[in-house]
Enzyme design. Structure first.
Site: not given
Ligand code: CTP
Length: 233
Positions: A29-31, A97
């Site tokens: 995943s991402n932030h 995102a």
């Protein structure tokens, strides 16, 4: 600034990160926290827009009603819901995102530790905004986001033109209060005629108001029926 043009308008917004499973206990995943997207959605709701959030996994206490949110996990799920709800939308805001890659195969059991490097094969996810751009109607407005660490303007303009965004919000990623996790944001807004509006660092809620105001001036005002009686003499 009047936001009357957005009242009752059907506005879809993708928000937050997506998650791609590696095995039953791990994911890529991402932030992204979804704060910017939810701030926009909540402000749109407060001014009477018919807003619907397609949300990746986030930890946000929202003031939106539950029926204004569809929760998804993966990019494929986000794509399917955005395609289903986006067809009738007046505006689609792509603030998520989205993970650009997913695992070629998800292991059915937890991957056990082993000697040496572990190689995971990734395949591209669909680009949700690009897929929707293929069926974009002339009356629809698309808003995109771009988070860049270098060549911000050039990259953001490229994304806007490729994905048929009417304007793109360029996030300036730095450690001084802008980007993932912060409650503040510093953005540039780039229009399709390539004019640029530069905003100073401000709260994500205030950035949301700026973005919505910008959107409002692009929308035609609703036609108000004239209910006065016409008398003929
Ligand atoms: N986007 C999307 N689906 C994807 C990737 C991006 O809908 N699979 C949308 C984002 O919501 C955003 C815009 O496209 O509005 C740009 O996203 P970004 O991640 O900045 O760019 P990418 O096109 O993925 O390019 P790169 O990651 O190489 O910068």
């Amino acid at each position: 600034m009047s936001n009357a043009s957005l009242q009752s308008k059907r506005i879809i917004i993708t928000v937050g990160p997506t998650r791609e499973a590696i095995d039953p206990v791990r994911f890529i995943s991402n932030h992204s926290t979804g704060k910017m997207g939810y701030a926009i959605a909540e402000y749109l709701y407060s001014i009477g827009a018919d807003v619907h959030v397609i949300s990746g996994p986030v930890h946000i206490k929202t003031t939106l009603p539950a029926n204004a949110i569809t929760n998804v996990i993966t990019a494929d799920e986000m794509l399917a819901v955005t395609q289903a709800l986006g067809a009738d939308a007046d505006v689609i805001i792509f603030s998520a995102a989205v993970a650009d890659y997913k695992c070629a195969a998800i292991a059915s059991q937890k991957i056990k530790k082993q000697e040496g490097a572990l190689h995971i094969s990734l395949v591209p996810n669909a680009d949700i905004a690009f897929e929707l751009s293929k069926t974009k109607k002339p009356r629809q407005i698309f808003v995109g986001f771009a988070l860049e660490t270098e060549n911000g303007l050039t990259n953001a303009i490229g994304k806007m033109q490729r994905k048929k965004f009417d304007f793109v919000v360029l996030n300036i990623q730095d450690n001084g209060g802008s980007g993932f996790g912060f409650d503040t944001n510093k953005v540039k807004l780039i229009d399709s005629d390539l004019s640029i509006t530069d905003w100073m660092l401000k709260s994500k809620k205030d950035v949301a108001v700026d973005i919505v105001n910008h959107l409002a001036v692009m929308m035609p005002l609703p036609v108000v029926a004239d209910t006065r009686k016409i008398s003929y003499v």
